[in-house]
Design a protein around this motif. Structure first.
Motif, mmCIF file in Angstrom:
data_model
loop_
_atom_site.group_PDB
_atom_site.id
_atom_site.type_symbol
_atom_site.label_atom_id
_atom_site.label_comp_id
_atom_site.label_asym_id
_atom_site.label_seq_id
_atom_site.Cartn_x
_atom_site.Cartn_y
_atom_site.Cartn_z
ATOM 1 N N ASN A 51 -15.580 14.940 -12.516
ATOM 2 C CA ASN A 51 -15.445 15.420 -13.819
ATOM 3 C C ASN A 51 -13.986 15.013 -14.271
ATOM 4 O O ASN A 51 -13.333 14.389 -13.671
ATOM 5 C CB ASN A 51 -15.664 16.967 -13.650
ATOM 6 N N PRO A 52 -13.717 15.528 -15.611
ATOM 7 C CA PRO A 52 -12.281 14.900 -15.983
ATOM 8 C C PRO A 52 -11.105 15.338 -15.114
ATOM 9 O O PRO A 52 -10.231 14.537 -14.960
ATOM 10 C CB PRO A 52 -12.203 15.820 -17.469
ATOM 11 N N ASP A 53 -11.286 16.445 -14.611
ATOM 12 C CA ASP A 53 -10.099 17.071 -13.646
ATOM 13 C C ASP A 53 -9.858 16.202 -12.594
ATOM 14 O O ASP A 53 -8.776 15.763 -12.071
ATOM 15 C CB ASP A 53 -10.409 18.612 -13.314
ATOM 16 N N ASP A 54 -11.349 15.981 -11.698
ATOM 17 C CA ASP A 54 -11.139 15.242 -10.664
ATOM 18 C C ASP A 54 -10.425 13.799 -11.013
ATOM 19 O O ASP A 54 -9.708 13.092 -10.226
ATOM 20 C CB ASP A 54 -12.554 14.643 -10.380
ATOM 21 N N LYS A 55 -10.990 13.199 -12.248
ATOM 22 C CA LYS A 55 -10.302 11.693 -12.455
ATOM 23 C C LYS A 55 -8.858 11.718 -12.799
ATOM 24 O O LYS A 55 -8.116 11.040 -12.137
ATOM 25 C CB LYS A 55 -10.987 11.260 -13.754
ATOM 26 N N ILE A 56 -8.382 12.931 -13.469
ATOM 27 C CA ILE A 56 -6.963 13.048 -13.645
ATOM 28 C C ILE A 56 -6.052 13.365 -12.303
ATOM 29 O O ILE A 56 -5.172 12.570 -12.006
ATOM 30 C CB ILE A 56 -6.745 14.333 -14.541
ATOM 31 N N ALA A 57 -6.775 13.989 -11.369
ATOM 32 C CA ALA A 57 -6.166 14.056 -10.232
ATOM 33 C C ALA A 57 -5.955 13.000 -9.230
ATOM 34 O O ALA A 57 -4.966 12.568 -8.720
ATOM 35 C CB ALA A 57 -6.920 15.346 -9.206
ATOM 36 N N ILE A 58 -6.997 12.038 -9.365
ATOM 37 C CA ILE A 58 -7.225 10.880 -8.603
ATOM 38 C C ILE A 58 -6.248 10.019 -9.250
ATOM 39 O O ILE A 58 -5.459 9.107 -8.530
ATOM 40 C CB ILE A 58 -8.594 10.280 -8.552
ATOM 41 N N ALA A 59 -6.114 10.097 -10.619
ATOM 42 C CA ALA A 59 -5.021 8.944 -11.162
ATOM 43 C C ALA A 59 -3.942 9.351 -10.946
ATOM 44 O O ALA A 59 -3.004 8.285 -10.738
ATOM 45 C CB ALA A 59 -5.184 9.017 -12.939
ATOM 46 N N ARG A 60 -3.473 10.428 -10.935
ATOM 47 C CA ARG A 60 -2.103 10.868 -10.556
ATOM 48 C C ARG A 60 -2.030 10.387 -9.053
ATOM 49 O O ARG A 60 -0.541 9.803 -8.596
ATOM 50 C CB ARG A 60 -1.773 12.239 -10.619
ATOM 51 N N ALA A 61 -2.742 10.579 -8.240
ATOM 52 C CA ALA A 61 -2.552 9.974 -7.020
ATOM 53 C C ALA A 61 -2.598 8.634 -6.853
ATOM 54 O O ALA A 61 -1.458 8.229 -5.989
ATOM 55 C CB ALA A 61 -3.806 10.474 -6.086
ATOM 56 N N LEU A 62 -3.261 7.914 -7.558
ATOM 57 C CA LEU A 62 -2.900 6.429 -7.533
ATOM 58 C C LEU A 62 -1.582 5.944 -7.697
ATOM 59 O O LEU A 62 -1.021 4.945 -7.189
ATOM 60 C CB LEU A 62 -4.036 5.778 -8.384
ATOM 61 N N ASP A 64 1.154 7.585 -7.751
ATOM 62 C CA ASP A 64 2.082 8.014 -6.613
ATOM 63 C C ASP A 64 2.033 6.946 -5.843
ATOM 64 O O ASP A 64 2.941 6.804 -4.932
ATOM 65 C CB ASP A 64 1.552 9.319 -6.316
ATOM 66 N N LEU A 65 0.891 6.434 -5.367
ATOM 67 C CA LEU A 65 0.592 5.374 -4.239
ATOM 68 C C LEU A 65 1.353 4.229 -4.864
ATOM 69 O O LEU A 65 1.490 3.176 -3.957
ATOM 70 C CB LEU A 65 -0.860 5.203 -4.066
ATOM 71 N N GLY A 66 1.613 3.855 -6.109
ATOM 72 C CA GLY A 66 2.280 2.710 -6.605
ATOM 73 C C GLY A 66 1.443 1.584 -7.023
ATOM 74 O O GLY A 66 1.667 0.697 -6.993
ATOM 75 N N ILE A 67 0.009 1.985 -7.415
ATOM 76 C CA ILE A 67 -0.774 1.130 -7.988
ATOM 77 C C ILE A 67 -0.162 0.514 -9.281
ATOM 78 O O ILE A 67 0.454 1.339 -10.123
ATOM 79 C CB ILE A 67 -2.136 1.810 -8.469
ATOM 80 N N PHE A 270 -0.015 -9.543 7.467
ATOM 81 C CA PHE A 270 -0.055 -11.000 7.486
ATOM 82 C C PHE A 270 0.839 -11.767 6.785
ATOM 83 O O PHE A 270 1.094 -13.025 6.974
ATOM 84 C CB PHE A 270 -1.743 -11.429 7.315
ATOM 85 N N TYR A 271 1.206 -11.191 5.622
ATOM 86 C CA TYR A 271 2.146 -12.207 4.684
ATOM 87 C C TYR A 271 3.475 -11.585 4.505
ATOM 88 O O TYR A 271 4.148 -12.091 3.954
ATOM 89 C CB TYR A 271 1.506 -12.774 3.661
ATOM 90 N N GLY A 272 3.797 -10.283 5.050
ATOM 91 C CA GLY A 272 4.970 -9.651 4.671
ATOM 92 C C GLY A 272 4.987 -9.236 3.145
ATOM 93 O O GLY A 272 6.018 -8.895 2.596
ATOM 94 N N ILE A 273 4.047 -9.181 2.430
ATOM 95 C CA ILE A 273 3.985 -9.023 1.097
ATOM 96 C C ILE A 273 3.920 -7.276 0.759
ATOM 97 O O ILE A 273 2.954 -6.902 1.399
ATOM 98 C CB ILE A 273 2.662 -9.443 0.417
ATOM 99 N N GLU A 274 4.629 -6.975 0.062
ATOM 100 C CA GLU A 274 5.003 -5.306 0.057
ATOM 101 C C GLU A 274 4.127 -4.961 -1.474
ATOM 102 O O GLU A 274 4.432 -5.433 -2.508
ATOM 103 C CB GLU A 274 6.462 -4.838 -0.054
ATOM 104 N N THR A 275 3.300 -4.068 -1.281
ATOM 105 C CA THR A 275 2.579 -3.651 -2.465
ATOM 106 C C THR A 275 2.731 -2.137 -2.431
ATOM 107 O O THR A 275 3.739 -1.726 -3.361
ATOM 108 C CB THR A 275 0.969 -3.971 -2.644
ATOM 109 N N LEU A 276 1.547 -1.494 -2.072
ATOM 110 C CA LEU A 276 1.681 0.011 -2.216
ATOM 111 C C LEU A 276 2.530 0.678 -1.416
ATOM 112 O O LEU A 276 2.934 0.163 -0.324
ATOM 113 C CB LEU A 276 0.059 0.680 -1.888
ATOM 114 N N ASP A 277 2.803 2.077 -1.589
ATOM 115 C CA ASP A 277 3.585 2.846 -0.640
ATOM 116 C C ASP A 277 2.805 3.164 0.488
ATOM 117 O O ASP A 277 2.055 4.003 0.321
ATOM 118 C CB ASP A 277 4.110 3.946 -1.520
ATOM 119 N N LEU A 278 3.006 2.250 1.501
ATOM 120 C CA LEU A 278 2.090 2.666 2.717
ATOM 121 C C LEU A 278 2.095 4.174 3.268
ATOM 122 O O LEU A 278 1.061 4.445 3.697
ATOM 123 C CB LEU A 278 2.434 1.501 3.641
#
Ligand code: KIV
Ligand code: ZN
Length: 530
Positions: A51-62, A64-67, A270-278
C-alpha cells in the motif's frame, strides 16, 4: 551521490579467497551505481502487494541505505500507482526517483504527470517477445524505442532504456537498438536477463561487446531463474557494466531479481568497490521482509537467519578462536549478530559458554547429562533456544536432588481423536516390586493419562495443581509441566513434580512420576534422619 567512504578497517573484517584477484576479467571500471527496483519488480513477486504507506517506508529505507536510483513503480499502470510514485518523488530523497514506462507515449505522459524527472523506458528485443507478445516487427520495435525516448527527452526527462529479454536477442539487432536509444538521448542502457537464462561467461562477453560500441554507461538487470543472478551481475561488472539493478532480499518476478545486499557485499569483497552503506543492510532487509511479509529462507546469504549461525562443535570452536575460520566476513559489517546455535551437533564447550552467559552455574560433572538432553530434545534438527536451554539445565539440576525412582512407568497407551472418549492405559512398577495396570478416561489425553496413573498409585491421590507453559512460541517447542499431588501414599502429604519435553502428554506424565518419586524419596529421607 555523496556516499561516505567505508569505515577504516572494513577490509580487515573480510577473509575471502586470494584467488579472486588473479581471475578477474579485466576488472570493473571504477565506481558502480545501484538501481533498486524493490518497489516495482519486487512488488511483482507473487504474494506481495504494497500500500502507499508501505512503499513510502521502503523508499525511505532504501534512501538511507545509499541507493542511487529508486524505481518507485510503474506510473502508467493505474492512477493509484501514479499517485504513489508521485508521493515518493516528493519525499526529498537523495536517490533519483524514477518510474518504469513501456515504449509508448502514454506511459511517458504518466511519468510527467507523476512529476518525475527520470524515466526508465523499455521494449522487448528478442524474437520470441517481438513475435509472440508484442506482435511487432524489429523495425517497429526500434522505432517505438526511439520515439518514446525522444518524446521523454523533449519533455525534459532523463531516460534510461532497457531492451527487455536482451540476453535472448539477436546481437546485431540488440546493438542497433541500443545505439539508436543512445542517439535518441538515453543516458544509460540497461541489459535485462529477463528470464534468467544467460550464464556468467556469456554475460561477460555480451556486456564487453556492448560497452565497446556504446559511450553511455551500461547497466544490468539479472533475474535468478537458474540461480545465476549474482554470478551474472558480477560477470557484467567485471566486464564494464557500471550500474546494477536489483531488489532488497532478491524479491521479484518468479525466482526473483539479484539481491542487492549480495551485490553490495560481493562488489566490496571481490573488487573493493564501495556502494551501499553495508552497516544498514540487515536492518533494511528486515524492514523490507516485515513490510512485504515475504518469507525468507534461513540460509539466504548475507541476511538469512542462519547466515552467521554456527552449530557444529568444530565450527563453533573455530569461530570462538578466530571468526575468519568459518565466516567470510564479520557479521557487524552488515549490522548483523553472530549466533551459536544449541542443537544436536553442539559441543559441550559452546553449551557451557552459553550457560555461563545466561548466568547459570552448572556443575561440570553433569554436562554429559545436559548434552544428552540437548541431543534428545533437538530431534528433527530443532534449534534449542536460550529459554529452552535454561529450562533443560534447571530441570537436570532439580532432578539431581532426588535421583532415586522407586516407581516407574513401564507402559502407556493413550487413545484420542474426534468422536471418541480419550482413554489411557498405564502399567507402573511399584516400590514393593509389584506392578499395577489401570485404564481411565478423561476430558483429553493428558487428563486420561494422569487419571490412569492416579488410579494405579493410590485411590486417594489427588492432583492439587497442574500448570503447563510453552517455553518458546512454536508448536514444536519444549513445554514445561509442573504438578502438585496430595496423598501419593495416602498420608496427606503434598509432593511437587516438574518435567519438560516437546510432547505435552509425555511431559505431564513425567511430571506426575517425578512428584510421586519425590514423595517416596522424602519419606525415605525422613525415616533415615529419624
Ligand atoms: O526483467 C525485465 O526485463 C524487466 C524490465 C522491465 C527492465 O524488469
Ligand atoms: Zn525484471
Amino acid at each position: 551521490m555523496g556516499r561516505k567512504p567505508y569505515p577504516e578497517g572494513t577490509r580487515d573484517k573480510f577473509a575471502v579467497s586470494g584467488f579472486n584477484s588473479a581471475a578477474s576479467d579485466g576488472g570493473p571500471r571504477g565506481s558502480v551505481s545501484i538501481f533498486d527496483t524493490t518497489l516495482r519488480d519486487g512488488e511483482q513477486s507473487p504474494g506481495i502487494a504494497l500500500n502507499p504507506d508501505d512503499k513510502i517506508a521502503i523508499a525511505r529505507a532504501l534512501d538511507d541505505l545509499g541507493i542511487d536510483y529508486i524505481e518507485a513503480g510503474f506510473a502508467g499502470s493505474s492512477d493509484l500507482e501514479k499517485d504513489i510514485v508521485r508521493s515518493i518523488g516528493k519525499l526529498g530523497l537523495e536517490a533519483t526517483v524514477c518510474t518504469l514506462a513501456r515504449s509508448v507515449r502514454a506511459d511517458i505522459d504518466a511519468a510527467l504527470e507523476a512529476d518525475l524527472g527520470y524515466v526508465h523506458t523499455f521494449i522487448a528485443t528478442s524474437d520470441i517477445h517481438m513475435r509472440s507478445k508484442l506482435k511487432m516487427s524489429p523495425v517497429e520495435v526500434k522505432a517505438a524505442a526511439v520515439d518514446s525516448i525522444e518524446y521523454a527527452r523533449d519533455h525534459g526527462l532523463r531516460v534510461m532504456f532497457s531492451c527487455e529479454d536482451a540476453t535472448r536477442s539477436d546481437l546485431a539487432f540488440l546493438k542497433d537498438v541500443c545505439l539508436a536509444a543512445q542517439d535518441a538521448g538515453a543516458e544509460c542502457i540497461n541489459i535485462p536477463d529477463t528470464v534468467g537464462v544467460i550464464a556468467p561467461k556469456a554475460m561477460g562477453l555480451l556486456v564487453k561487446e556492448l560497452c565497446s560500441v556504446l559511450r553511455v554507461p551500461v547497466s544490468v538487470h539479472c533475474h535468478n531463474d537458474l540461480g545465476l543472478a549474482l554470478a551474472n551481475t558480477l560477470a557484467a561488472v567485471d566486464n564494464g557494466a557500471t550500474m546494477v539493478q536489483g531488489t532488497v532480499n532478491g524479491i521479484g518476478e518468479r525466482a526473483g531479481n539479484v539481491a542487492l545486499e549480495e551485490v553490495a557485499v560481493d562488489l566490496y569483497a571481490f573488487y573493493g568497490i564501495e556502494t551501499l552503506d553495508l552497516s544498514k543492510i540487515s536492518a533494511v532487509s528486515q524492514t523490507v521482509g516485515r513490510i512485504t511479509a515475504f518469507p525468507m529462507a534461513p540460509n539466504k546469504p548475507i541476511v538469512g537467519r542462519n547466515a552467521f549461525s554456527h552449530e557444529a562443535g568444530i565450527h563453533v570452536h573455530g569461530v570462538m578462536n578466530d571468526p575468519a575460520t568459518y565466516e567470510p566476513f564479520r557479521p557487524e559489517v552488515v549490522g548483523a549478530d553472530r549466533h551459536f546455535v544449541v542443537g544436536k551437533f553442539s559441543g559441550s564447550s559452546m553449551v557451557g559458554a552459553k550457560l555461563k552467559r545466561l548466568g547459570i552455574r552448572f556443575p561440570e560433572e553433569r554436562m554429559p547429562e545436559l548434552m544428552e538432553a540437548v541431543k534428545r530434545f533437538s530431534v528433527a534438527d530443532k534449534e534449542i533456544s536460550d529459554a529452552e536451554l535454561e529450562t533443560i539445565a534447571y530441570d537436570i539440576l532439580w532432578k539431581g536432588a532426588d535421583a532415586e525412582s522407586p516407581c516407574r512407568l513401564e507402559e502407556m497407551t493413550v487413545i484420542t481423536g474426534m468422536s471418541t472418549t480419550p482413554t489411557a492405559t498405564v502399567k507402573l512398577s511399584l516400590p514393593d516390586g509389584t506392578t499395577a495396570t489401570q485404564a481411565e478416561t478423561g476430558v483429553g489425553p493428558v487428563d486420561a493419562a494422569l487419571n490412569a496413573i492416579r488410579r494405579a498409585m493410590h485411590p486417594g491421590m489427588t492432583l492439587e495443581e497442574y500448570k503447563v507453559s510453552a517455553i518458546t512460541g512454536n508448536s514444536d517447542s519444549l513445554c514445561q509441566v509442573v504438578v502438585t499431588l496430595k496423598n501419593v501414599q495416602g498420608d496427606g502429604r503434598l509432593a511437587f513434580g516438574r518435567a519438560i519435553g516437546p510432547d505435552i502428554v509425555q511431559a505431564s506424565v513425567d511430571a506426575m512420576m517425578a512428584a510421586i518419586n519425590r514423595d517416596y524419596a522424602s519419606v525415605r529421607r525422613e525415616r533415615r534422619e529419624y
